[in-house]
Scaffold this motif. Structure first.
Motif, mmCIF file in Angstrom:
data_model
loop_
_atom_site.group_PDB
_atom_site.id
_atom_site.type_symbol
_atom_site.label_atom_id
_atom_site.label_comp_id
_atom_site.label_asym_id
_atom_site.label_seq_id
_atom_site.Cartn_x
_atom_site.Cartn_y
_atom_site.Cartn_z
ATOM 1 N N VAL A 179 0.850 -1.177 0.089
ATOM 2 C CA VAL A 179 -0.049 -0.043 -0.226
ATOM 3 C C VAL A 179 0.825 1.131 -0.118
ATOM 4 N N MET A 180 0.319 2.373 -0.463
ATOM 5 C CA MET A 180 1.013 3.564 -0.546
ATOM 6 C C MET A 180 0.395 5.002 0.242
ATOM 7 N N PRO A 181 0.439 4.536 1.650
ATOM 8 C CA PRO A 181 0.093 5.693 2.498
ATOM 9 C C PRO A 181 1.037 6.876 2.728
ATOM 10 N N ALA A 182 0.830 7.785 3.392
ATOM 11 C CA ALA A 182 1.681 9.080 3.645
ATOM 12 C C ALA A 182 0.993 9.632 4.893
ATOM 13 N N ALA A 183 1.839 9.955 5.904
ATOM 14 C CA ALA A 183 1.335 10.563 7.242
ATOM 15 C C ALA A 183 1.091 11.975 7.021
ATOM 16 N N ILE A 184 0.018 12.531 7.502
ATOM 17 C CA ILE A 184 -0.070 13.943 7.138
ATOM 18 C C ILE A 184 -0.156 14.915 8.162
ATOM 19 N N SER A 185 -0.190 16.253 8.070
ATOM 20 C CA SER A 185 -0.230 17.269 9.406
ATOM 21 C C SER A 185 -1.327 17.307 9.997
ATOM 22 N N LEU A 186 -2.383 16.871 9.588
ATOM 23 C CA LEU A 186 -3.591 16.665 10.714
ATOM 24 C C LEU A 186 -3.177 15.600 11.490
ATOM 25 N N LYS A 187 -3.252 15.642 12.755
ATOM 26 C CA LYS A 187 -2.695 14.626 13.831
ATOM 27 C C LYS A 187 -3.214 14.723 15.119
ATOM 28 N N ASN A 188 -3.087 13.766 15.956
ATOM 29 C CA ASN A 188 -3.428 13.797 17.399
ATOM 30 C C ASN A 188 -2.314 14.136 18.296
ATOM 31 N N THR A 189 -2.232 15.285 19.072
ATOM 32 C CA THR A 189 -1.334 15.544 20.107
ATOM 33 C C THR A 189 -1.846 15.294 21.332
ATOM 34 N N VAL A 190 -0.692 14.451 22.077
ATOM 35 C CA VAL A 190 -0.934 14.412 23.608
ATOM 36 C C VAL A 190 0.114 15.178 24.520
ATOM 37 N N TYR A 191 -0.479 16.060 25.278
ATOM 38 C CA TYR A 191 0.289 16.623 26.410
ATOM 39 C C TYR A 191 0.363 15.779 27.398
ATOM 40 N N VAL A 192 1.494 15.256 28.122
ATOM 41 C CA VAL A 192 1.226 14.319 29.229
ATOM 42 C C VAL A 192 2.079 14.767 30.331
ATOM 43 N N ARG A 193 1.769 14.381 31.679
ATOM 44 C CA ARG A 193 2.890 14.421 32.623
ATOM 45 C C ARG A 193 2.218 13.360 33.894
#
Ligand code: GLA
Length: 372
Positions: free
Chosen positions: A29-43
């Motif tokens: 398959v030929m996917p690509a990661a994109i700049s729409l994303k999930n960000t997790v701030y963690v502590r």
């Protein structure tokens, strides 16, 4: 953000240039990661709870680390719970923590919001436990969460792209061996336009699992005559000589798989040679096969693709992801993108009553970890 977190961990949404519904058949398959994303701030929070909150939702949820199996029915937080549970089951220590989640991948859009959430959650848990990040291992555990916790019997494409994507690179991922080649995303005078048909879809309620089961049934029938370990290894020639023995529906499903594998092979050559006309033609054929043989498109995605394909500045367009709704990608001459969007918006609204929307996204990295 007023509060202080220790790390910012992200994982990407993805597009898929070509190679649809073949990852779970062992295809490339030929996917690509994109700049729409999930960000997790963690502590870390010194408790035995994972406290979840969201930048975009008023809800907050507290997950008990010793009862992670009991959150399947949560509207928000179920993907995080599933991801943490699979990580825990694989023998990793789960550190109690606060996680602020910020998802810019639209939900239910075929851009893999769930993979981005699962992958980033595991990467955040590994980070605060001071573990080394192994993106492939994280992708596999995230896939397990999608299958065993969320109930979608998916392949590995989304989680792999979300974890292992690289900026400006298309991935050629062999889903049988997990070998991955990174190709430069060179589209010359063309751009990829991502468009959401905004018809809500849900992979669990959709026929995704049914399609996968059909391909497995077809493989078993073919294996009675041929020694192959996955459908992607069936050649076109073998398909032609054995297909008459298959039930009509299964024959169509296998025809999609075999022809899509061939299109990925040719698309790789087209991308390497910078032949955009050839690549565009393959996108169109892929959509036709998803519509007629695999039957995972639907009235709205078909109308959106038809509007796009009718424009001379568009070399090809197709539905991406699990299907039955979500996003399309179109290969469009860069200096015509604005007119293209205007035309597609109007014509699709007229045909279906739905308003399409368009996303600006770059090809980006998969997992990133930043110390704050
Ligand atoms: C969904 C699944 C993937 C893949 C695509 C179709 O996105 O999660 O594994 O099967 O559908 O190509």
């Amino acid at each position: 953000m007023k509060e202080k977190y220790d790390y910012k961990v992200t994982a990407a949404g993805r597009i898929n240039i070509i190679g649809e519904h073949i990852d779970y058949c062992g295809g490339k398959v030929m996917p690509a990661a994109i700049s729409l994303k999930n960000t997790v701030y963690v502590r870390p929070n010194g408790t035995n709870k994972i406290n979840l909150s969201w930048t975009t939702l008023p809800d907050s949820v507290s997950l008990d680390i010793d009862k992670l199996e009991s959150y399947k029915d949560l509207k928000y937080g179920n993907y995080q719970a599933g991801a943490a549970l699979m990580w825990q089951r694989a023998g990793h220590k789960i550190v109690g923590c606060d996680m602020l989640q910020d998802c810019t991948v639209p939900f239910g859009s075929g851009l893999s919001s769930s993979a981005a959430i699962e992958v980033s959650t595991i990467a955040a848990l590994a980070t605060i436990a001071s573990e080394k990040i192994d993106p492939v291992d994280i992708a596999l555990k995230a896939q397990q969460a999608e299958r065993e916790y969320a109930g979608v019997n998916c392949g590995i494409m989304d989680q792999y792209a979300s974890a292992c994507g690289k900026k400006d690179k298309v991935m050629l991922l062999d889903c049988n061996t997990l070998d991955c080649e990174y190709l430069p995303m060179r589209l010359g005078d063309y751009s990829l336009v991502i468009t959401n048909c905004n018809k809500p879809h849900n992979l669990i309620e959709s026929k995704y699992n049914e399609r996968r089961a059909e391909t497995e049934e077809a493989l078993k029938l073919i294996q009675q005559k041929l020694d192959i370990d996955c459908l992607a290894n069936l050649t076109l020639k073998q398909f032609k000589s054995f297909s008459s023995g298959l039930p009509r529906i299964l024959k169509k499903r296998v025809e999609h798989v075999v022809s899509e594998c061939e299109r990925v092979r040719v698309a790789t050559l087209a991308l390497k040679a910078g032949n955009m006309e050839m690549l565009g033609g393959l996108l169109n054929k892929s959509h036709a096969s998803l519509r007629d043989n695999f039957e995972v498109t639907g009235r709205e995605p078909d109308a959106l693709v038809a509007a796009a394909q009718s424009q001379p500045c568009c070399l090809g367009s197709r539905l991406i992801g699990g299907g039955f709704g979500g996003c399309t990608i179109s290969l469009v001459k860069t200096n015509c993108v604005d007119e293209f969007k205007e035309f597609v918006y109007k014509s699709y609204l007229q045909a279906t009553g739905y308003k399409a929307n368009f996303y600006e996204a770059e090809i980006s990295d998969g997992i990133t970890v930043e110390l704050l």
